[in-house]
Motif scaffolding. Structure first.
Motif, PDB file in Angstrom:
ATOM      1  N   GLU A   7      66.307  45.688  36.763  1.00 17.81           N
ATOM      2  CA  GLU A   7      67.519  46.147  36.062  1.00 17.81           C
ATOM      3  C   GLU A   7      67.583  45.577  34.644  1.00 17.81           C
ATOM      4  O   GLU A   7      67.900  46.284  33.693  1.00 17.81           O
ATOM      5  CB  GLU A   7      68.784  45.722  36.829  1.00 17.81           C
ATOM      6  CG  GLU A   7      68.849  46.268  38.242  1.00 17.81           C
ATOM      7  CD  GLU A   7      68.449  45.252  39.272  1.00 17.81           C
ATOM      8  OE1 GLU A   7      69.262  44.974  40.168  1.00 17.81           O
ATOM      9  OE2 GLU A   7      67.326  44.749  39.188  1.00 17.81           O
ATOM     10  N   PHE A   8      67.277  44.269  34.528  1.00 24.14           N
ATOM     11  CA  PHE A   8      67.333  43.627  33.214  1.00 24.14           C
ATOM     12  C   PHE A   8      66.281  44.201  32.274  1.00 24.14           C
ATOM     13  O   PHE A   8      66.539  44.390  31.079  1.00 24.14           O
ATOM     14  CB  PHE A   8      67.144  42.118  33.358  1.00 24.14           C
ATOM     15  CG  PHE A   8      67.152  41.376  32.055  1.00 24.14           C
ATOM     16  CD1 PHE A   8      68.297  41.322  31.266  1.00 24.14           C
ATOM     17  CD2 PHE A   8      66.008  40.750  31.588  1.00 24.14           C
ATOM     18  CE1 PHE A   8      68.304  40.646  30.057  1.00 24.14           C
ATOM     19  CE2 PHE A   8      66.005  40.070  30.386  1.00 24.14           C
ATOM     20  CZ  PHE A   8      67.157  40.022  29.619  1.00 24.14           C
ATOM     21  N   ALA A   9      65.074  44.481  32.812  1.00 27.09           N
ATOM     22  CA  ALA A   9      64.017  45.063  31.977  1.00 27.09           C
ATOM     23  C   ALA A   9      64.421  46.441  31.458  1.00 27.09           C
ATOM     24  O   ALA A   9      64.152  46.791  30.296  1.00 27.09           O
ATOM     25  CB  ALA A   9      62.719  45.153  32.775  1.00 27.09           C
ATOM     26  N   ILE A  10      65.085  47.219  32.303  1.00 23.85           N
ATOM     27  CA  ILE A  10      65.578  48.540  31.871  1.00 23.85           C
ATOM     28  C   ILE A  10      66.644  48.367  30.796  1.00 23.85           C
ATOM     29  O   ILE A  10      66.681  49.108  29.794  1.00 23.85           O
ATOM     30  CB  ILE A  10      66.140  49.323  33.072  1.00 23.85           C
ATOM     31  CG1 ILE A  10      65.036  49.599  34.091  1.00 23.85           C
ATOM     32  CG2 ILE A  10      66.750  50.647  32.622  1.00 23.85           C
ATOM     33  CD1 ILE A  10      65.529  50.154  35.409  1.00 23.85           C
ATOM     34  N   PHE A  11      67.513  47.383  30.981  1.00 20.37           N
ATOM     35  CA  PHE A  11      68.560  47.079  29.994  1.00 20.37           C
ATOM     36  C   PHE A  11      67.951  46.689  28.648  1.00 20.37           C
ATOM     37  O   PHE A  11      68.400  47.145  27.592  1.00 20.37           O
ATOM     38  CB  PHE A  11      69.446  45.953  30.534  1.00 20.37           C
ATOM     39  CG  PHE A  11      70.447  45.417  29.554  1.00 20.37           C
ATOM     40  CD1 PHE A  11      71.638  46.086  29.316  1.00 20.37           C
ATOM     41  CD2 PHE A  11      70.192  44.230  28.859  1.00 20.37           C
ATOM     42  CE1 PHE A  11      72.558  45.575  28.402  1.00 20.37           C
ATOM     43  CE2 PHE A  11      71.101  43.731  27.952  1.00 20.37           C
ATOM     44  CZ  PHE A  11      72.292  44.406  27.723  1.00 20.37           C
ATOM     45  N   VAL A  12      66.902  45.847  28.699  1.00 17.96           N
ATOM     46  CA  VAL A  12      66.228  45.409  27.465  1.00 17.96           C
ATOM     47  C   VAL A  12      65.591  46.599  26.759  1.00 17.96           C
ATOM     48  O   VAL A  12      65.723  46.766  25.537  1.00 17.96           O
ATOM     49  CB  VAL A  12      65.167  44.337  27.796  1.00 17.96           C
ATOM     50  CG1 VAL A  12      64.270  44.076  26.586  1.00 17.96           C
ATOM     51  CG2 VAL A  12      65.843  43.049  28.230  1.00 17.96           C
ATOM     52  N   LYS A  13      64.912  47.444  27.506  1.00 17.73           N
ATOM     53  CA  LYS A  13      64.241  48.607  26.916  1.00 17.73           C
ATOM     54  C   LYS A  13      65.245  49.555  26.273  1.00 17.73           C
ATOM     55  O   LYS A  13      64.982  50.154  25.220  1.00 17.73           O
ATOM     56  CB  LYS A  13      63.458  49.336  28.009  1.00 17.73           C
ATOM     57  CG  LYS A  13      62.557  50.437  27.491  1.00 17.73           C
ATOM     58  CD  LYS A  13      61.740  51.055  28.618  1.00 17.73           C
ATOM     59  CE  LYS A  13      60.839  52.168  28.106  1.00 17.73           C
ATOM     60  NZ  LYS A  13      60.039  52.777  29.200  1.00 17.73           N
ATOM     61  N   THR A  14      66.428  49.664  26.877  1.00 14.07           N
ATOM     62  CA  THR A  14      67.455  50.582  26.370  1.00 14.07           C
ATOM     63  C   THR A  14      68.105  50.057  25.101  1.00 14.07           C
ATOM     64  O   THR A  14      68.420  50.832  24.189  1.00 14.07           O
ATOM     65  CB  THR A  14      68.536  50.817  27.446  1.00 14.07           C
ATOM     66  OG1 THR A  14      67.906  51.233  28.657  1.00 14.07           O
ATOM     67  CG2 THR A  14      69.526  51.875  27.000  1.00 14.07           C
ATOM     68  N   ASN A  15      68.308  48.728  25.009  1.00 17.97           N
ATOM     69  CA  ASN A  15      69.107  48.156  23.918  1.00 17.97           C
ATOM     70  C   ASN A  15      68.303  47.431  22.850  1.00 17.97           C
ATOM     71  O   ASN A  15      68.885  46.993  21.855  1.00 17.97           O
ATOM     72  CB  ASN A  15      70.137  47.172  24.506  1.00 17.97           C
ATOM     73  CG  ASN A  15      71.130  47.862  25.413  1.00 17.97           C
ATOM     74  OD1 ASN A  15      72.110  48.437  24.967  1.00 17.97           O
ATOM     75  ND2 ASN A  15      70.880  47.818  26.718  1.00 17.97           N
ATOM     76  N   MET A  16      66.993  47.298  23.034  1.00 21.48           N
ATOM     77  CA  MET A  16      66.179  46.557  22.063  1.00 21.48           C
ATOM     78  C   MET A  16      66.215  47.193  20.680  1.00 21.48           C
ATOM     79  O   MET A  16      66.333  46.499  19.660  1.00 21.48           O
ATOM     80  CB  MET A  16      64.736  46.471  22.562  1.00 21.48           C
ATOM     81  CG  MET A  16      63.780  45.743  21.634  1.00 21.48           C
ATOM     82  SD  MET A  16      64.109  43.978  21.498  1.00 21.48           S
ATOM     83  CE  MET A  16      63.296  43.376  22.976  1.00 21.48           C
TER      84      MET A  16
END
Length: 279
Positions: A69-78
């Motif tokens: 979940e966190f990796a998806i969050f990072v990819k979305t907001n980076m």
């Protein structure tokens, strides 16, 4: 060339990064000699080591595991972060953003992860079916790789705790006594290590049996001393860990008691209020 005392390596251009990378290359070579793995990687910020190569297997590649979940969050907001920030600052900011993220938004990322996980499991199941008779060979190689990885991590953890190996023999002790002087005689440098190792191996073969027996006796003594020291360190570590667990358990017990006491007081207050209204 300059010698870095911290990483114990020779470097052409002296800098913190150059020394760390040269130290990593030396470590990788040592691990290969010890049979602990072919490919290692090092995170310079955390100094943590892990394997990066899976066993080579002929045939189709297995599907990749889904991102968390966190990796998806990072990819979305980076991409939304300022470009002047470096990667470390961006990850710190994203970590704070994730902690303050609303539960409803986290549930959205959780749903995305579960969808990816379901898709991964379906692909993995199909991959195993496609392997056919090679399935057992693939599973055996993967299991051996995982065990090897666990053994290496344990070895690194023991080294950080101060636990030393107890498998020294006469030849390794001879190398330990003579390696530094021989390398200095050849002008130092990592490129001269193979030459020095070959030269020392030849010298060891030429030694008489009495000298070799002396080295073997010393190695046996060193192993005994290290074993006794390791037992003390393990005993000390177990005591510290058990004391820490007891403290955590006491805190949890106190928290539960406080919660029960609070609920009891609230129930008593409600009963008193109801009795007062009845009167």
């Amino acid at each position: 060339m300059q010698y870095c005392l911290r990483h114990r390596v020779w470097v052409r251009d002296y800098s913190r990064t150059a020394c760390a990378m040269a130290g990593l290359l030396a470590l990788r070579a040592s691990m290969r000699l010890l049979g602990l793995g072919e490919a290692l990687t090092c995170s310079l910020s955390t100094s943590s080591f892990s394997f990066v190569k899976r066993p080579v297997f002929e045939g189709p590649m297995p599907p990749k595991r889904p991102a968390s979940e966190f990796a998806i969050f990072v990819k979305t907001n980076m991409a939304a972060l300022p470009a002047e920030l470096n990667i470390r600052e961006k990850m710190q900011k994203l970590g704070h953003m994730w902690k303050s993220c609303p539960i409803t938004e986290k549930e959205n990322y959780r749903e995305q992860y579960m969808n990816l996980k379901t898709e991964y499991e379906q692909k993995l199941e199909q991959f195993m079916v496609d392997l056919g008779p090679k399935k057992e060979e693939y599973v055996a190689q993967l299991t051996a790789y995982k065990h090897k990885k666990q053994d290496f991590r344990k070895a690194v953890g023991d080294k950080r705790k101060g636990i030393q190996g107890t498998n020294m023999n006469g030849y390794t002790l001879y190398l330990k006594d003579n390696f530094a002087a021989s390398l200095d005689a050849h002008g130092g440098g990592r490129e001269n290590v193979p030459i020095v190792m070959k030269e020392l191996a030849g010298r060891w073969k030429e030694l008489d049996e009495n000298t070799k027996l002396g080295y073997k006796a010393r190695a046996s003594l060193v192993n005994s001393e290290r074993k006794a020291k390791n037992e003390m360190l393990v005993e000390k570590t177990v005591k510290v860990e058990s004391a820490s667990k007891e403290k955590v358990g006491d805190k949890k017990t106190d928290t539960k008691k406080a919660a029960v006491s609070k609920k009891t007081k609230e129930a008593s207050a409600k009963k008193a209020a109801v009795a007062k209204d009845t009167k």
